[in-house]
Write a protein that holds these residues in place. Sequence first.
Motif, PDB file in Angstrom:
ATOM      1  N   THR A  34      61.872  -1.149  29.555  1.00 42.77           N
ATOM      2  CA  THR A  34      62.694  -0.730  28.412  1.00 42.77           C
ATOM      3  C   THR A  34      62.177  -1.367  27.131  1.00 42.77           C
ATOM      4  OG1 THR A  34      64.681  -0.448  29.766  1.00 42.77           O
ATOM      5  CG2 THR A  34      65.006  -0.756  27.403  1.00 42.77           C
ATOM      6  N   VAL A  35      62.001  -0.563  26.097  1.00 40.71           N
ATOM      7  CA  VAL A  35      61.707  -1.039  24.754  1.00 40.71           C
ATOM      8  C   VAL A  35      63.031  -1.053  23.995  1.00 40.71           C
ATOM      9  CG1 VAL A  35      60.405  -0.655  22.640  1.00 40.71           C
ATOM     10  CG2 VAL A  35      59.408  -0.006  24.855  1.00 40.71           C
ATOM     11  N   ASN A  36      63.488  -2.223  23.609  1.00 40.54           N
ATOM     12  CA  ASN A  36      64.763  -2.330  22.909  1.00 40.54           C
ATOM     13  C   ASN A  36      64.599  -2.084  21.417  1.00 40.54           C
ATOM     14  OD1 ASN A  36      66.515  -3.038  25.128  1.00 40.54           O
ATOM     15  ND2 ASN A  36      65.475  -5.014  25.180  1.00 40.54           N
ATOM     16  N   ARG A  37      65.673  -1.623  20.808  1.00 40.24           N
ATOM     17  CA  ARG A  37      65.675  -1.366  19.371  1.00 40.24           C
ATOM     18  C   ARG A  37      65.350  -2.659  18.625  1.00 40.24           C
ATOM     19  NH1 ARG A  37      67.545   3.096  16.989  1.00 40.24           N
ATOM     20  NH2 ARG A  37      68.483   3.729  18.967  1.00 40.24           N
ATOM     21  N   GLY A  38      64.369  -2.601  17.741  1.00 39.15           N
ATOM     22  CA  GLY A  38      63.957  -3.765  16.971  1.00 39.15           C
ATOM     23  C   GLY A  38      62.875  -4.601  17.612  1.00 39.15           C
ATOM     24  N   ASP A  39      62.457  -4.245  18.821  1.00 39.70           N
ATOM     25  CA  ASP A  39      61.372  -4.970  19.480  1.00 39.70           C
ATOM     26  C   ASP A  39      60.049  -4.796  18.738  1.00 39.70           C
ATOM     27  OD1 ASP A  39      62.691  -6.095  21.642  1.00 39.70           O
ATOM     28  OD2 ASP A  39      62.028  -4.595  23.098  1.00 39.70           O
ATOM     29  N   VAL A  40      59.199  -5.822  18.815  1.00 40.34           N
ATOM     30  CA  VAL A  40      57.758  -5.625  18.669  1.00 40.34           C
ATOM     31  C   VAL A  40      57.230  -5.729  20.090  1.00 40.34           C
ATOM     32  CG1 VAL A  40      55.599  -6.423  17.684  1.00 40.34           C
ATOM     33  CG2 VAL A  40      57.703  -6.593  16.349  1.00 40.34           C
ATOM     34  N   PHE A  41      57.027  -4.572  20.696  1.00 42.46           N
ATOM     35  CA  PHE A  41      56.759  -4.466  22.134  1.00 42.46           C
ATOM     36  C   PHE A  41      55.268  -4.300  22.362  1.00 42.46           C
ATOM     37  CE2 PHE A  41      56.373  -2.490  26.250  1.00 42.46           C
ATOM     38  CZ  PHE A  41      57.405  -3.029  26.999  1.00 42.46           C
ATOM     39  N   ARG A 162      50.334   6.062   6.262  1.00 47.87           N
ATOM     40  CA  ARG A 162      50.585   7.445   6.695  1.00 47.87           C
ATOM     41  C   ARG A 162      51.578   7.476   7.855  1.00 47.87           C
ATOM     42  NH1 ARG A 162      45.556  10.813   8.685  1.00 47.87           N
ATOM     43  NH2 ARG A 162      45.787   9.349  10.420  1.00 47.87           N
ATOM     44  N   ALA A 163      51.459   6.500   8.778  1.00 45.37           N
ATOM     45  CA  ALA A 163      52.394   6.441   9.902  1.00 45.37           C
ATOM     46  C   ALA A 163      53.826   6.236   9.424  1.00 45.37           C
ATOM     47  CB  ALA A 163      51.986   5.315  10.855  1.00 45.37           C
ATOM     48  N   MET A 164      53.993   5.594   8.275  1.00 43.40           N
ATOM     49  CA  MET A 164      55.326   5.314   7.736  1.00 43.40           C
ATOM     50  C   MET A 164      55.840   6.398   6.802  1.00 43.40           C
ATOM     51  SD  MET A 164      55.229   1.277   6.837  1.00 43.40           S
ATOM     52  CE  MET A 164      54.277   1.625   5.358  1.00 43.40           C
ATOM     53  N   ALA A 165      55.071   7.446   6.610  1.00 44.79           N
ATOM     54  CA  ALA A 165      55.394   8.440   5.576  1.00 44.79           C
ATOM     55  C   ALA A 165      56.790   9.010   5.706  1.00 44.79           C
ATOM     56  CB  ALA A 165      54.359   9.566   5.588  1.00 44.79           C
ATOM     57  N   LEU A 166      57.240   9.275   6.937  1.00 40.37           N
ATOM     58  CA  LEU A 166      58.543   9.907   7.148  1.00 40.37           C
ATOM     59  C   LEU A 166      59.639   8.887   7.461  1.00 40.37           C
ATOM     60  CD1 LEU A 166      57.401  12.977   9.298  1.00 40.37           C
ATOM     61  CD2 LEU A 166      58.021  12.960   6.871  1.00 40.37           C
ATOM     62  N   ASP A 167      59.398   7.619   7.142  1.00 37.07           N
ATOM     63  CA  ASP A 167      60.357   6.546   7.432  1.00 37.07           C
ATOM     64  C   ASP A 167      60.783   6.561   8.906  1.00 37.07           C
ATOM     65  OD1 ASP A 167      60.407   5.576   4.802  1.00 37.07           O
ATOM     66  OD2 ASP A 167      61.865   7.082   4.215  1.00 37.07           O
ATOM     67  N   PRO A 168      59.829   6.478   9.825  1.00 31.05           N
ATOM     68  CA  PRO A 168      60.151   6.553  11.250  1.00 31.05           C
ATOM     69  C   PRO A 168      60.937   5.336  11.713  1.00 31.05           C
ATOM     70  CG  PRO A 168      57.901   5.825  10.981  1.00 31.05           C
ATOM     71  CD  PRO A 168      58.393   6.195   9.606  1.00 31.05           C
ATOM     72  N   ASP A 169      61.705   5.507  12.790  1.00 31.12           N
ATOM     73  CA  ASP A 169      62.374   4.333  13.344  1.00 31.12           C
ATOM     74  C   ASP A 169      61.612   3.758  14.532  1.00 31.12           C
ATOM     75  OD1 ASP A 169      62.992   6.280  15.179  1.00 31.12           O
ATOM     76  OD2 ASP A 169      65.150   6.128  14.982  1.00 31.12           O
ATOM     77  N   ILE A 170      60.470   4.391  14.889  1.00 32.68           N
ATOM     78  CA  ILE A 170      59.576   3.827  15.895  1.00 32.68           C
ATOM     79  C   ILE A 170      58.138   3.983  15.407  1.00 32.68           C
ATOM     80  CG2 ILE A 170      58.867   3.798  18.314  1.00 32.68           C
ATOM     81  CD1 ILE A 170      61.375   5.421  18.971  1.00 32.68           C
ATOM     82  N   LEU A 199      61.787  -2.058   7.395  1.00 32.86           N
ATOM     83  CA  LEU A 199      62.137  -0.710   7.846  1.00 32.86           C
ATOM     84  C   LEU A 199      63.218  -0.714   8.923  1.00 32.86           C
ATOM     85  CD1 LEU A 199      58.573   0.892   8.199  1.00 32.86           C
ATOM     86  CD2 LEU A 199      60.212   1.276   6.350  1.00 32.86           C
ATOM     87  N   GLY A 200      63.405  -1.869   9.581  1.00 35.33           N
ATOM     88  CA  GLY A 200      64.322  -1.922  10.712  1.00 35.33           C
ATOM     89  C   GLY A 200      63.808  -1.119  11.884  1.00 35.33           C
ATOM     90  N   ALA A 201      62.486  -0.987  11.983  1.00 37.46           N
ATOM     91  CA  ALA A 201      61.874  -0.128  12.992  1.00 37.46           C
ATOM     92  C   ALA A 201      61.574  -0.893  14.275  1.00 37.46           C
ATOM     93  CB  ALA A 201      60.579   0.472  12.455  1.00 37.46           C
ATOM     94  N   THR A 202      61.457  -0.131  15.360  1.00 36.65           N
ATOM     95  CA  THR A 202      60.911  -0.627  16.614  1.00 36.65           C
ATOM     96  C   THR A 202      59.407  -0.398  16.573  1.00 36.65           C
ATOM     97  OG1 THR A 202      62.938  -0.064  17.800  1.00 36.65           O
ATOM     98  CG2 THR A 202      60.956  -0.347  19.124  1.00 36.65           C
ATOM     99  N   VAL A 203      58.634  -1.381  17.016  1.00 36.22           N
ATOM    100  CA  VAL A 203      57.179  -1.278  16.967  1.00 36.22           C
ATOM    101  C   VAL A 203      56.612  -1.450  18.371  1.00 36.22           C
ATOM    102  CG1 VAL A 203      55.053  -2.135  15.910  1.00 36.22           C
ATOM    103  CG2 VAL A 203      57.219  -2.287  14.651  1.00 36.22           C
ATOM    104  N   VAL A 204      55.794  -0.488  18.803  1.00 36.57           N
ATOM    105  CA  VAL A 204      55.114  -0.555  20.097  1.00 36.57           C
ATOM    106  C   VAL A 204      53.623  -0.683  19.817  1.00 36.57           C
ATOM    107  CG1 VAL A 204      54.640   0.621  22.281  1.00 36.57           C
ATOM    108  CG2 VAL A 204      56.887   0.873  21.179  1.00 36.57           C
ATOM    109  N   VAL A 205      53.005  -1.751  20.328  1.00 36.01           N
ATOM    110  CA  VAL A 205      51.618  -2.075  20.002  1.00 36.01           C
ATOM    111  C   VAL A 205      50.775  -2.168  21.265  1.00 36.01           C
ATOM    112  CG1 VAL A 205      50.082  -3.672  18.778  1.00 36.01           C
ATOM    113  CG2 VAL A 205      52.477  -3.459  18.067  1.00 36.01           C
ATOM    114  N   VAL A 206      49.690  -1.414  21.303  1.00 40.67           N
ATOM    115  CA  VAL A 206      48.669  -1.585  22.334  1.00 40.67           C
ATOM    116  C   VAL A 206      47.641  -2.571  21.801  1.00 40.67           C
ATOM    117  CG1 VAL A 206      46.751  -0.495  23.560  1.00 40.67           C
ATOM    118  CG2 VAL A 206      48.930   0.700  23.358  1.00 40.67           C
TER     119      VAL A 206
END
Length: 259
Positions: A34-41, A162-170, A199-206
């Motif tokens: 599970t990726v939780n809201r607000g994680d840097v996963f 560019r990834a942030m252009a639409l104010d994404p939440d992930i 942004l209050g975003a969740t971030v998933v990083v490889v």
Amino acid sequence: MEQPRRQEASPHIVIESLTMAFGSFVLQKDLNFTVNRGDVFIIMGGSGCGKSTLLRHMVGLQRPASGRVLYDGVLSLWDATPDERDRIMKRIGILYQSGALWSSMTLAENVALPLREYTRLGETEIRELCSLKLALVGLSGFEDYYPSEISGGMKKRAGLARAMALDPDILFLDEPSAGLDPISARLLDDLILELRSSLGATVVVVTHELASIFAIGNNSVFIDAEARTMIAQGDPKLLLAESDNPTVRKFLTRGGEEP
């Protein structure tokens, strides 16, 4: 840079019994995390284990052999109606490993692409938003530069704008530090944390970069090429301190050296 205090965990993305395969070849099986809201996963593991492939499954670019990707813990990405899927995709921003900027377009034109595709904003509003997004990643004044005219680190930051252009939440970031010198990589790590906070975003990083893993990650999954499944999950710093799995420890200490 200290990470902001996180609120009580709330599932943002749930990976449920996921199997990834190419024909009869199973790359990874029985993935559950599970990726939780607000994680840097952090998605981590050795070379060839399927980290980037897992990210592509999570953003809907590849269909699982079995299992589900659930957004907000309930909406299945692959079972969604076209309208539901479109709404999910508008909430997602992706930074590809290479930056994936169009070389024939200026930085502002690259950032404008999703705004023109998914919004009805006028050209003046789009231009203003592009300038704002580029300013957020430290590229104010570079709107009319082409990718060939800027450094590798600047290209990564432009891709992030560019990834942030639409104010994404992930935000999904595929090897954001790849090819960067240590100073540029550290600055990008700091920027990721700043953007996550603002942004209050969740971030998933490889990533396989230990410095980044420990600097920004608060949650993770470790997938293994030999076992073809996940062999650890949780805060990377706790895994370093507490895991007794030799593969995980070898990876997190680079064979015995402290990171």
